[in-house]
Design a protein around this motif. Structure first.
Motif, PDB file in Angstrom:
ATOM      1  N   MET A  99       0.853  -1.181   0.000  1.00 26.92           N
ATOM      2  CA  MET A  99       0.000   0.000   0.000  1.00 26.92           C
ATOM      3  C   MET A  99       0.897   1.241   0.000  1.00 26.92           C
ATOM      4  SD  MET A  99      -2.433  -1.637   2.907  1.00 26.92           S
ATOM      5  CE  MET A  99      -1.025  -2.626   3.430  1.00 26.92           C
ATOM      6  N   PRO A 100       0.801   2.113  -1.009  1.00 23.86           N
ATOM      7  CA  PRO A 100       1.658   3.298  -1.076  1.00 23.86           C
ATOM      8  C   PRO A 100       1.155   4.415  -0.163  1.00 23.86           C
ATOM      9  CG  PRO A 100       0.215   3.240  -2.969  1.00 23.86           C
ATOM     10  CD  PRO A 100      -0.079   1.988  -2.191  1.00 23.86           C
ATOM     11  N   PHE A 101       2.100   5.224   0.341  1.00 24.17           N
ATOM     12  CA  PHE A 101       1.751   6.345   1.217  1.00 24.17           C
ATOM     13  C   PHE A 101       2.658   7.535   0.910  1.00 24.17           C
ATOM     14  CE2 PHE A 101      -0.101   2.893   3.562  1.00 24.17           C
ATOM     15  CZ  PHE A 101      -1.214   3.446   4.174  1.00 24.17           C
ATOM     16  N   GLU A 102       2.061   8.726   0.929  1.00 26.80           N
ATOM     17  CA  GLU A 102       2.848   9.953   0.882  1.00 26.80           C
ATOM     18  C   GLU A 102       3.551  10.122   2.237  1.00 26.80           C
ATOM     19  OE1 GLU A 102       3.404  12.202  -1.434  1.00 26.80           O
ATOM     20  OE2 GLU A 102       2.193  11.269  -3.005  1.00 26.80           O
ATOM     21  N   ASN A 103       4.811  10.532   2.196  1.00 27.80           N
ATOM     22  CA  ASN A 103       5.581  10.607   3.434  1.00 27.80           C
ATOM     23  C   ASN A 103       6.494  11.830   3.432  1.00 27.80           C
ATOM     24  OD1 ASN A 103       6.466   9.571   5.977  1.00 27.80           O
ATOM     25  ND2 ASN A 103       8.315   8.792   4.984  1.00 27.80           N
ATOM     26  N   ARG A 104       5.962  12.962   2.994  1.00 26.30           N
ATOM     27  CA  ARG A 104       6.791  14.161   2.912  1.00 26.30           C
ATOM     28  C   ARG A 104       7.197  14.681   4.288  1.00 26.30           C
ATOM     29  NH1 ARG A 104       7.019  15.418  -2.244  1.00 26.30           N
ATOM     30  NH2 ARG A 104       5.325  14.767  -3.640  1.00 26.30           N
ATOM     31  N   ASP A 105       6.429  14.360   5.317  1.00 25.93           N
ATOM     32  CA  ASP A 105       6.803  14.800   6.670  1.00 25.93           C
ATOM     33  C   ASP A 105       7.755  13.826   7.357  1.00 25.93           C
ATOM     34  OD1 ASP A 105       5.084  12.703   7.038  1.00 25.93           O
ATOM     35  OD2 ASP A 105       3.647  13.784   8.288  1.00 25.93           O
ATOM     36  N   GLY A 106       8.026  12.678   6.727  1.00 27.02           N
ATOM     37  CA  GLY A 106       8.992  11.728   7.274  1.00 27.02           C
ATOM     38  C   GLY A 106       8.505  10.941   8.473  1.00 27.02           C
ATOM     39  N   ARG A 107       7.202  10.915   8.725  1.00 27.89           N
ATOM     40  CA  ARG A 107       6.685  10.175   9.885  1.00 27.89           C
ATOM     41  C   ARG A 107       6.824   8.667   9.714  1.00 27.89           C
ATOM     42  NH1 ARG A 107       2.638  12.309  13.258  1.00 27.89           N
ATOM     43  NH2 ARG A 107       1.336  10.479  12.855  1.00 27.89           N
ATOM     44  N   LEU A 108       6.712   8.211   8.485  1.00 31.65           N
ATOM     45  CA  LEU A 108       6.806   6.773   8.223  1.00 31.65           C
ATOM     46  C   LEU A 108       8.255   6.437   7.882  1.00 31.65           C
ATOM     47  CD1 LEU A 108       3.601   6.316   6.040  1.00 31.65           C
ATOM     48  CD2 LEU A 108       3.840   6.042   8.514  1.00 31.65           C
TER      49      LEU A 108
END
Length: 378
Positions: free
Chosen positions: A289-298
């Protein structure tokens, strides 16, 4: 006039008759009016059937409801892990053994595509440069010789076989020059050769340095071990491991709720890819499952649990309170006639909130005891 005298025995007899008369009247009145209420049993067993009498207090305690078919999407949970996008992660190695001259980027540094990451002084690189120079010189000589033989042939001075030999020599020199140039390009040399035998490694993608395994001055002799890793973590995958029994319930586009150990709030995602092959050791298949992670939480390596909804289907749901455990069996009390019940053994499926799916044992439209059914389980 003669005086009448009543003796004592006669008086007693008269009183006895009066008493009997009153008693008889009392019995008559008791039979003529409503008889005193006798004790009513709460539950009557009639073979396999249970009947609740009209005056039983159970009639006020039990709740009876009809069950209907409805759409069910049962949830199931899979272990999951945050992973970097393989298309956005590059492990960079030194193509040749040599001494690390410089490292231009450190852990955590931002990198743009084309930036220099590190340089290695490799003796074999110097040899590759020399081979390329020799191949280019041989090609130039073969080109001039072919041109000269063609001019002589036009003047009927050179034989045809001399022209053919010159053409063959030129083709061989051209192939060797191409090979030597390709070798240099493969090693990362820029146009113009590789002076001093130094290899300069550049980043093919934009991202950050997430792993560094060497320092300047060290000798690196393993061409298969990554010296530096660059990753773009603005997009990541959460990969769940599904067992074989879960495969019929998986499909691309399936909604999922991800609970990470690191964060209290779940994140919602969608299945994009289901593996085509099972892992031979774990007998599981990857669900990504793809996720946006621009904040680096993942962060890659985080543990999580993915809860997915199975394919919707028609089924029966009953409240958990309606299911009575009897040893290892699950039962429900079905109303076969007004206030008459039979215990029915159930095969249960997934639990959904405060309800559970019934796979067999009940039919749509049947009425069951949904509250305090345990009172019938005597």
């Amino acid at each position: 006039m003669k005086k009448t005298t009543i003796t004592k025995p006669i008086l007693l007899t008269t009183l006895g008759l009066a008493t009997l008369g009153l008693s008889g009247w009392s019995l008559y009145g008791a039979h003529a009016g409503q008889a005193p209420a006798a004790d009513v049993p709460a539950l009557v067993h009639e073979g396999e059937r249970l009947r609740i009498p009209e005056q039983s207090p159970l009639r006020r305690a039990l709740t009876i409801s009809a069950i209907d078919t409805q759409q069910i999407a049962a949830p199931f949970t899979l272990p999951a892990l945050v992973e970097a996008d393989p298309a956005r992660l590059v492990k960079l190695t030194s193509p040749l053994a040599g001494r690390i001259v410089s490292i231009s980027k450190q852990l955590g540094d931002e990198v743009k595509a084309g930036d220099v990451l590190f340089s290695v002084d490799a003796p074999d690189m110097a040899q590759a440069g020399a081979d390329n120079a020799k191949a280019q010189a041989a090609l130039a000589l073969a080109r001039r010789n072919l041109a000269r033989q063609r001019e002589l042939a036009q003047s009927d001075i050179a034989a045809g076989r001399d022209v053919e030999q010159a053409q063959s020599d030129f083709d061989s020199a051209s192939a060797e020059a191409s090979r030597a140039g390709a070798r240099l390009a493969q090693l990362g040399a820029q146009a113009g050769g590789a002076a001093g035998g130094r290899i300069t490694v550049r980043s093919p993608i934009a991202g950050r340095v997430v792993d560094l395994s060497a320092a300047a001055g060290a000798y690196w002799n393993d061409a298969t071990a990554p010296l530096m890793t660059v990753a773009d973590l603005s997009h990541v995958f959460i990969s769940a491991n599904a067992q074989e029994k879960n495969l019929p319930q998986l499909y691309v586009g399936q909604q999922a709720s991800i609970q990470l150990d690191a964060w209290p709030q779940p994140v919602n995602g969608q299945v994009r890819y289901i593996g085509e092959m099972l892992d031979a050791d774990t007998r599981t298949v990857k669900v990504r499952m793809p996720f946006e992670n621009r904040d680096g939480r993942l962060k890659p390596g985080m543990f999580a649990e993915a809860t997915l909804l199975a394919r919707p289907h028609d089924g029966l749901l009953v409240p958990m309170a309606a299911v009575i455990q009897s040893g290892f069996a699950s039962r429900a009390f079905v109303e076969v006639k007004p206030w008459q019940f039979e215990a029915r053994e159930l095969k249960l499926g997934a639990q959904i909130g405060e309800q559970v799916e019934v796979l067999s044992g009940l039919k749509a439209g049947e009425r069951i005891v949904t509250k305090d059914g345990v009172l019938l389980n005597d």
